[in-house]
Structures are given as C-alpha cells and as structure tokens.
Design an enzyme around this catalytic site. Structure first.
Site, short mmCIF file in Angstrom:
data_model
loop_
_atom_site.label_atom_id
_atom_site.label_comp_id
_atom_site.label_asym_id
_atom_site.label_seq_id
_atom_site.Cartn_x
_atom_site.Cartn_y
_atom_site.Cartn_z
N ASP A 1 -2.82 4.64 -2.55
CA ASP A 1 -3.86 5.24 -1.73
C ASP A 1 -4.23 6.64 -2.24
O ASP A 1 -3.35 7.44 -2.59
CB ASP A 1 -3.29 5.34 -0.30
CG ASP A 1 -4.30 5.78 0.72
OD1 ASP A 1 -5.20 4.99 1.03
OD2 ASP A 1 -4.20 6.93 1.20
N HIS B 1 -11.19 -2.49 3.85
CA HIS B 1 -11.08 -2.10 5.26
C HIS B 1 -11.76 -0.77 5.56
O HIS B 1 -11.74 -0.32 6.70
CB HIS B 1 -9.60 -2.03 5.63
CG HIS B 1 -8.89 -0.97 4.85
ND1 HIS B 1 -8.71 -1.05 3.47
CD2 HIS B 1 -8.39 0.23 5.22
CE1 HIS B 1 -8.11 0.05 3.07
NE2 HIS B 1 -7.89 0.84 4.09
N ASP B 2 -12.32 -0.12 4.55
CA ASP B 2 -13.02 1.15 4.77
C ASP B 2 -14.54 0.99 4.73
O ASP B 2 -15.27 1.98 4.88
CB ASP B 2 -12.63 2.18 3.68
CG ASP B 2 -11.17 2.57 3.77
OD1 ASP B 2 -10.61 2.57 4.88
OD2 ASP B 2 -10.58 2.88 2.71
N ASP C 1 0.86 -1.18 0.00
CA ASP C 1 0.00 0.00 0.00
C ASP C 1 0.90 1.23 0.00
O ASP C 1 1.74 1.38 0.88
CB ASP C 1 -0.89 -0.02 1.26
CG ASP C 1 -2.27 0.51 1.00
OD1 ASP C 1 -2.37 1.57 0.37
OD2 ASP C 1 -3.24 -0.13 1.44
N GLU D 1 -6.40 3.85 -5.90
CA GLU D 1 -7.66 4.11 -5.22
C GLU D 1 -8.20 5.41 -5.76
O GLU D 1 -7.60 6.46 -5.57
CB GLU D 1 -7.45 4.20 -3.70
CG GLU D 1 -8.76 4.20 -2.96
CD GLU D 1 -8.68 4.85 -1.58
OE1 GLU D 1 -9.55 4.57 -0.76
OE2 GLU D 1 -7.77 5.67 -1.34
C1 NOJ Z 1 -7.87 5.37 1.93
C2 NOJ Z 1 -7.56 4.23 2.83
O1 NOJ Z 1 -8.11 3.06 2.31
C3 NOJ Z 1 -8.11 4.60 4.18
O2 NOJ Z 1 -8.11 3.53 5.08
C4 NOJ Z 1 -7.34 5.77 4.69
O3 NOJ Z 1 -7.90 6.21 5.91
C5 NOJ Z 1 -7.35 6.94 3.71
N1 NOJ Z 1 -7.15 6.53 2.34
C6 NOJ Z 1 -6.29 7.94 4.04
O4 NOJ Z 1 -5.02 7.40 3.77
#
Ligand code: NOJ
Length: 556
Positions: A199, A325-326, A98, A256
């Site tokens: 990310d 995970h979000d 990541d 992402e």
């Molecule tokens: C996306 C990530 O998946 C998330 O978990 C994170 O809090 C934010 N970007 C900030 O890095």
C-alpha cells in the site's frame, strides 16, 4: 526471456468485508472466502489479493492496522487464515496480503508508545514535530483532506498523517522501525504467503526537512505531492526491503505506486534490479477519478496505457487493472450501464485484459456491476467520503450537488456486498450487511451468470482461459492500432504470423475499424462479446456499439 509464475497469473482482489459472510454479522469473513474458493477456481484466477485482514479499529477499513501479525476478530482467527491459505494452495491458487507500511493505526502499540513521551524509544518511529506558533509544522494537506498533522497535547507536538488522523505515518528514516517491518514481512512469508500488495509505497519517504509545499492541495494528481511522493532516495528503502525480506524467495510484490510514470517504472520493476514484481500505476485512473464530468477520453486512455506497454516490454512488467476498492465501477464511469451494460462491461474487459502484464480483477467486476446506488449522504461509510462531504458542505455546495458527486466518485460505490444469488441480501449474509446489498443483485449475481453462457462472468472466464492458452498473450509485443480513433481501442500482441489482434469499440455508436498489413478473417475469431453480424471486407470491420473481437491474425 524472464518467465515468472506471476507473469502468467491472473489476480483476483478480495475486499473481505464484502465478499462472503458466514456468521451472520453482516461483515464478510475468512471462512466466507474459504467457502467461495471453488468459485474462484472455476473462474480460473491464480492469485488472491486479500485487502487488509489484520486487527484494526477500521477508521479506513483495515488500512489502519493495529497488529501486523494477527487476524481481525470480525474476519476470523489465525486458524481460519491457515486453513484458507492451505485450501487455496491445494487448488493451485496463491495468496498475497495487503501490506500497509506507510502508516499504522493510532491504536498500534508502536504508536501508543511513541505518543507517550518525547524520549520514548519508539518516538522516532513516527514523525513528530513542533508546531509553528500553534499551527501545524508545515502546510501539507492530508490526501484524505484537511491538514496532514494532528496535535497531541500529552507531549505538545504534532504527528504527520498523510491519510486519516488515525493513520500516523511511520518514519522510514528510522532503521529500527524498518527492521521491525522487515521481520514482520519475513514472518508472513515463512508462514507461506506468496507475496504482498504494498500500500501507498511511493509515499514512505518524505523530503528531508519537511519543507512547505508549493501546492499543498494538489489532490491526487501525479507529481502533485513533490515532498511526500517518489522522493529521491526512496529506492534505497525498497532495495533494503527486497534484500531483507524477498531475497531467495519466489514471492510476488505489487506496489501501489501513485506518482510513478512510465519513464521511472523501470527503476521499480525493471528485470535487472527487480525491486518489485510490478506496480499499480495511477495515470489512467486519473482519467476517471479526477475529472468526473469529463467525457470518456479514449485517445488519452490509449496514450497512457500504450506508453506503459512500450516502456516495460522486455524490461519489466505491468499490472493491468480497471477497478479496485478505491474507484467507482468501470461500467459506470466508462461504459453504458443503461443501454449496453453487458456489452460495455465485456468490451472494457477485453480491452485491458489482453495487454502485456498481469491482469487484476476486483470482486464484482467480473459480473459487470455498476456503481452501488446511494439515496442519501448518511449511507456513505468511508471516512474519506465523510471528509469530502464536510469539505464540500463548508464550501457551500448544495446537498444535491454533494450527493451527485459522491454517487459518481465515492469509494463506497464499489465496496458493497458481493452478489452471489438472488436470495435475501444477494446470498452475502443472513444478517444485515454493513453496506446495502447491490440494487441489481437479483439480475446480476454469480449463480445467474454462471448459468448464462452469454454473461459478463462467462466472458471473463473465457478471457482468462484464452490468456492461459495463448503464450503470445503473455510476452508478445503490444502494437497500437487505430491510434487516432476516438472510439476504437485496438492492438496486436506478438509479431508476424504469431499475432493476436484485439479490437474493441468503446462507444455506444457503431464504428469502423480499418487496418492494413494483415487480414482479420471469420475463421480467425478467438473471442467475441456479441454475435458477429457481418464479416467483410478484409481490411475494414464494422463494429456494433461496444463490440469487442479477438482474432488470430492471418498473414497476407
Ligand atoms: C490505498 C488503499 O488502497 C486505500 O484504500 C487506503 O485508504 C489508502 N491507501 C491508505 O492506506
């Protein structure tokens, strides 16, 4: 035709903090991942995406990096990482890291230097501005709530942070900073990592001049952040990054990409430019993250995913996912965890897994886990959750209403320990886990589901094997079926005689699937998620609640 290893691959996302703990501190670690590699090989996945493993004060569970080229002490050492990488490779699996390059931790030496003085050489590696009469430089809101600026008394200026106040944004206009990021990426690639999940990549460029926003509180909706998401010129940074780090290497990159729609996607992942291998789009996630009260909207889901399928067929490549995970667990949001936990988990799995693109599985999804339960608000660990709880309290919502909202939407609902067996703490740790063991770990765990031929886990394993066996599932064209049904998600992959049909009832009621132009016969069945009760007539299938079937299509 473009045929790349990552198009044939299945990605498994590991949240290291919660995967497997080997030293009893209640926090997962790299030796824990190593210890479970044989499980991952048995499942059949090809790529392991490790959420951040670098040193971090953990204000955002590792997405606040304080050293890009080392390992978080809680997770182990660089020697552990090297062993993990070698052992994954030995089993034919690849590892992607990541890459968090929109921001660092406020404890990163770059930021410590930057905040020292206005004329520090690293000052402009971050975004510092004067305030407006004691107020922030503009009206931007943090994605994690509150103002996107923090005041620093030492130099009497404000710094920008799109996420928590301990995640200052890097200034991508600064060429020296970009060069340092590129060097760091090359360092990992030279070490042998197989690529990156990048990310928040669509946020790295900010609108010149940082003007006020018309909709500062736009939350996470697409196009809600006109001045810090997908800002014109951002692709120059991606081009440079690809040129400086990826050129001549066979790496996989997955960005992402909040704010990118199917119409822009070719710019990012198109075969001709191939800036990135694929992106994680956000459009279908908004169906469940922004409207927690809304009923499942199968029509909207089909519209969104179908557009992505059509937009990139033969031109680029999709990443396919339902969980990460979000997000809350998909069974809790879209399935029927009370009445049809197994069937709804497997129907949802079948629905997305066989589309064109690289499927991603988030740890625990393959067990059909529902959201972890939280008895009170103190149990939430996530900083974003704390900010939201404070915001809801300030707006006068009752504690019960806040708890209800957080139970449905909080990120911690999917971040708890992986259940391996029915021993203490689900076999995750011999100590006290940093988040409680899943309430269902005695019934939903790896050991149990490995032993049960009808488990969700076995269904995922069968989906992976099927995708590997059938080339048409990699590159075959996606054609939507039953487009107007509010319950059935169905499509074919491929053309003419070389076609596979996927038919899923995404509802808790029976449904009839009608089709013309081809036949679905019992002998064409490739995969089911429950015993097929009856099979007739040729052009209509009666599907039980959450029934999913995959057929080789018979020409008429
Ligand atoms: C996306 C990530 O998946 C998330 O978990 C994170 O809090 C934010 N970007 C900030 O890095």
């Amino acid at each position: 035709m473009d045929d790349r290893w990552w198009q044939r691959a299945v990605v498994y996302q590991i949240y290291p903090r919660s995967f497997m703990d080997t030293d009893g501190d209640g926090i997962g670690d790299l030796p824990g991942i190593l210890a479970r590699l044989d499980y991952l090989a048995w499942l059949g996945v090809d790529v392991l995406w490790l959420c951040p493993i670098y040193p971090s004060p953990n204000d955002d569970n590792g997405y606040d990096i304080s050293d890009y080229c080392a390992i978080m002490a809680e997770f182990g050492t660089m020697a552990d990482f090297d062993r993990l990488l070698a052992e994954a490779h030995r089993r034919g699996m690849r590892v992607i890291l990541d890459l968090v390059i929109n921001h660092t931790s406020d404890e990163h030496p770059w930021f410590r230097e930057s905040r020292n003085s206005r004329d520090n050489p690293k000052r402009d590696w971050y975004i510092w501005r004067d305030g407006r009469d004691g107020r922030p430089p503009n009206n931007w809101e943090s994605i994690f709530r509150g103002p996107a600026w923090d005041y620093d008394a030492t130099t009497e200026q404000w710094y920008l942070h799109l996420f928590t106040r301990r995640q200052p944004d890097l200034d991508w206009e600064n060429a020296a900073m970009r060069a340092a990021i590129h060097a760091m990426m090359r360092w990992w690639l030279d070490k042998g990592v197989d690529g990156f999940r990048i990310d928040a990549i669509t946020h790295i460029r900010k609108a010149p001049g940082l003007p006020d926003m018309p909709n500062p509180q736009g939350l996470a909706q697409v196009a809600a952040y006109p001045y810090h998401m997908n800002v014109a010129g951002i692709l120059d940074y991606i081009d440079e990054l690809a040129r400086e780090t990826l050129a001549g290497r066979d790496a996989m990159t997955v960005g992402e990409a909040n704010g990118i729609g199917p119409d822009d996607a070719e710019e990012w992942v198109g075969t001709t430019r191939r800036r990135l291998s694929m992106i994680l789009q956000f459009e279908h996630w908004h169906l469940w993250s922004d409207h927690p009260q809304a009923a499942r909207d199968v029509l909207a889901l089909k519209r969104i995913l179908g557009r992505w399928q059509r937009a990139l067929h033969g031109r680029g490549w999709n990443a396919l996912y339902l969980e990460n995970h979000d997000l809350p667990r998909v069974v809790s949001r879209w399935g029927d965890p009370q009445r049809h936990p197994r069937e709804s988990a497997t129907a949802l799995a079948t629905m997305y897994f066989l589309m064109e693109g690289t499927p991603f599985i988030y740890q625990g999804q393959e067990l059909g886990l529902a959201n972890a339960e939280f008895a009170n608000l103190d149990e939430f660990r996530d900083r974003f959750a704390h900010n939201r709880i404070a915001e809801m309290r300030a707006s006068g919502l009752s504690e019960d209403a806040i708890l209800d909202e957080m139970r449905r939407t909080g990120r911690d609902t999917a971040r708890g320990p992986m259940p391996w067996d029915d021993g203490p703490q689900g076999g995750f740790t011999t100590g006290t886990p940093w988040l409680a063991a899943h309430q269902d770990y005695r019934s939903a765990n790896v050991a149990r589901q490995q032993a049960d031929p009808d488990s969700v886990l076995q269904h995922y394993r069968a989906l992976i094997a099927l995708r590997r066996r059938e080339p048409v599932l990699i590159h075959g064209r996606y054609t939507a079926l039953a487009a107007r049904s509010t319950r059935i998600y169905a499509y074919t992959r491929g053309e003419g005689d070389e076609r596979i049909a996927v038919v899923c009832n995404l509802s808790s009621r029976p449904a009839t699937f009608r089709h013309t132009g081809f036949a679905l016969a019992a002998e064409g069945l490739l995969l089911v998620n429950r015993p097929v009760a009856l099979h007739g007539p040729r052009h209509a299938l009666r599907l039980a609640p959450w029934e999913a079937r995959v057929y080789r299509v018979a020409a008429e």
